[in-house]
Design a protein around this motif. Structure first.
Motif, short mmCIF file in Angstrom:
data_model
loop_
_atom_site.label_atom_id
_atom_site.label_comp_id
_atom_site.label_asym_id
_atom_site.label_seq_id
_atom_site.Cartn_x
_atom_site.Cartn_y
_atom_site.Cartn_z
N HIS A 33 0.80 -1.22 0.00
CA HIS A 33 0.00 0.00 0.00
C HIS A 33 0.83 1.27 0.00
CE1 HIS A 33 -3.50 -2.48 0.57
NE2 HIS A 33 -2.91 -3.07 1.58
N LEU A 34 2.13 1.16 -0.11
CA LEU A 34 2.99 2.34 -0.06
C LEU A 34 3.61 2.57 -1.43
CD1 LEU A 34 4.86 1.76 3.30
CD2 LEU A 34 2.91 3.21 2.87
N SER A 35 3.45 3.78 -1.93
CA SER A 35 4.08 4.12 -3.19
C SER A 35 5.55 4.44 -2.95
CB SER A 35 3.38 5.33 -3.81
OG SER A 35 3.60 6.47 -3.00
N ALA A 36 6.34 4.39 -4.00
CA ALA A 36 7.77 4.68 -3.89
C ALA A 36 8.02 6.08 -3.31
CB ALA A 36 8.46 4.50 -5.24
N PRO A 37 7.29 7.12 -3.73
CA PRO A 37 7.52 8.45 -3.14
C PRO A 37 7.20 8.49 -1.64
CG PRO A 37 6.33 8.67 -5.22
CD PRO A 37 6.38 7.21 -4.89
N VAL A 38 6.18 7.76 -1.20
CA VAL A 38 5.85 7.74 0.23
C VAL A 38 6.95 7.04 1.00
CG1 VAL A 38 4.22 6.84 1.94
CG2 VAL A 38 3.36 7.92 -0.13
N GLN A 39 7.46 5.95 0.47
CA GLN A 39 8.56 5.25 1.12
C GLN A 39 9.80 6.14 1.21
OE1 GLN A 39 9.19 1.59 -0.96
NE2 GLN A 39 7.31 0.67 -0.21
N ALA A 40 10.07 6.89 0.15
CA ALA A 40 11.23 7.79 0.15
C ALA A 40 11.07 8.87 1.21
CB ALA A 40 11.42 8.40 -1.24
N GLN A 41 9.86 9.43 1.34
CA GLN A 41 9.60 10.45 2.35
C GLN A 41 9.74 9.86 3.75
OE1 GLN A 41 9.04 13.77 2.20
NE2 GLN A 41 9.51 13.64 0.03
N ALA A 42 9.29 8.62 3.94
CA ALA A 42 9.42 7.98 5.24
C ALA A 42 10.89 7.79 5.60
CB ALA A 42 8.68 6.63 5.24
N ARG A 43 11.69 7.33 4.65
CA ARG A 43 13.13 7.17 4.92
C ARG A 43 13.78 8.51 5.24
NH1 ARG A 43 12.48 3.23 0.94
NH2 ARG A 43 12.98 4.67 -0.74
N LYS A 44 13.37 9.55 4.52
CA LYS A 44 13.91 10.88 4.76
C LYS A 44 13.53 11.38 6.16
CE LYS A 44 13.93 15.56 2.90
NZ LYS A 44 13.40 16.45 1.88
N LEU A 45 12.29 11.14 6.57
CA LEU A 45 11.84 11.54 7.90
C LEU A 45 12.64 10.82 8.98
CD1 LEU A 45 9.94 12.99 9.87
CD2 LEU A 45 8.32 11.12 9.53
N ILE A 46 12.86 9.54 8.82
CA ILE A 46 13.65 8.78 9.80
C ILE A 46 15.07 9.34 9.87
CG2 ILE A 46 14.69 6.52 10.30
CD1 ILE A 46 12.06 5.30 9.16
N ASP A 47 15.66 9.59 8.70
CA ASP A 47 17.02 10.15 8.67
C ASP A 47 17.07 11.51 9.37
OD1 ASP A 47 18.02 7.97 7.33
OD2 ASP A 47 17.96 8.92 5.35
N GLU A 48 16.11 12.37 9.08
CA GLU A 48 16.12 13.72 9.65
C GLU A 48 15.77 13.71 11.14
OE1 GLU A 48 13.71 16.28 7.24
OE2 GLU A 48 15.05 16.09 5.52
N ALA A 49 14.89 12.80 11.56
CA ALA A 49 14.51 12.73 12.97
C ALA A 49 15.61 12.09 13.81
CB ALA A 49 13.21 11.95 13.13
N GLY A 50 16.37 11.20 13.22
CA GLY A 50 17.46 10.56 13.93
C GLY A 50 17.18 9.15 14.38
N SER A 51 15.91 8.78 14.46
CA SER A 51 15.57 7.41 14.84
C SER A 51 14.12 7.14 14.45
CB SER A 51 15.74 7.19 16.35
OG SER A 51 14.68 7.81 17.06
N PRO A 52 13.78 5.86 14.31
CA PRO A 52 12.38 5.54 13.99
C PRO A 52 11.41 6.02 15.08
CG PRO A 52 13.78 3.64 13.57
CD PRO A 52 14.63 4.68 14.25
N ASP A 53 11.81 5.93 16.34
CA ASP A 53 10.93 6.37 17.42
C ASP A 53 10.65 7.86 17.35
OD1 ASP A 53 10.53 3.86 18.53
OD2 ASP A 53 12.26 4.03 19.86
N LEU A 54 11.69 8.65 17.07
CA LEU A 54 11.48 10.10 16.95
C LEU A 54 10.63 10.42 15.72
CD1 LEU A 54 15.00 11.43 18.00
CD2 LEU A 54 12.86 11.56 19.30
N ALA A 55 10.82 9.66 14.64
CA ALA A 55 10.00 9.86 13.45
C ALA A 55 8.54 9.56 13.75
CB ALA A 55 10.51 8.99 12.31
N LYS A 56 8.28 8.48 14.51
CA LYS A 56 6.91 8.15 14.89
C LYS A 56 6.29 9.25 15.75
CE LYS A 56 7.48 3.14 14.86
NZ LYS A 56 7.55 1.94 15.70
N GLN A 57 7.08 9.80 16.68
CA GLN A 57 6.58 10.89 17.52
C GLN A 57 6.21 12.10 16.66
OE1 GLN A 57 9.42 11.75 20.61
NE2 GLN A 57 9.23 9.71 21.52
N ALA A 58 7.04 12.38 15.66
CA ALA A 58 6.76 13.52 14.78
C ALA A 58 5.46 13.27 14.00
CB ALA A 58 7.92 13.74 13.81
#
Length: 146
Positions: A33-58
């Motif tokens: 259910h995830l398009s390639a652009p959505v996956q790319a944005q998710a990876r970018k968010l994790i990278d910018e947040a610093g961890s998956p937990d911080l990305a989830k909080q955001a």
């Protein structure tokens, strides 16, 4: 040049290291259910947040800032003092079905009870006791389907 030291913010998220909360399903594709652009944005968010937990909080914080649902059900729930129709429904007890209406009783603040049905989405009345509320709910007629 010295090797780059691995800091927590530099690590990439590896979903294979996380336990799955999803029940096993052989037909379900991991990214169905995830398009390639959505996956790319998710990876970018994790990278910018610093961890998956911080990305989830955001993400949770951003979701909390979204406007409330605009459905009739959500509007009725908010009018009744609940944040959503789901919250209202979960706090309610189904009582009877009559003429295509599913009747519910819900405890309200101030020790009151509300009787409502899911077709009209309006409070039919508030009552001081559960017994009073139950006596208001229509009884199923003999020719009504169970």
């Amino acid at each position: 040049m010295p090797a780059k030291q691995d800091r927590p913010a530099d690590r990439r998220f590896d979903s294979s290291q996380q336990p799955s909360t999803r029940p096993p399903d052989e037909k379900w594709s991991e990214h169905e259910h995830l398009s390639a652009p959505v996956q790319a944005q998710a990876r970018k968010l994790i990278d910018e947040a610093g961890s998956p937990d911080l990305a989830k909080q955001a993400l949770e914080s951003a979701a909390d800032d979204q406007p409330l649902g605009n459905s009739r059900q959500d509007a009725f729930a908010r009018q009744s003092g609940f944040p959503s129709y789901l919250a209202l429904f979960e706090a309610s007890t189904p009582m009877a079905s009559e003429a295509g209406k599913n009747w519910h009783i819900t405890a309200l603040p101030k020790k009151e009870w509300m009787v409502w049905n899911d077709r009209e989405l309006k409070a039919e009345g508030t009552f001081r006791t559960l017994d009073e509320a139950q006596s208001y709910v229509p009884r199923q007629s003999p020719d009504s389907p169970s």
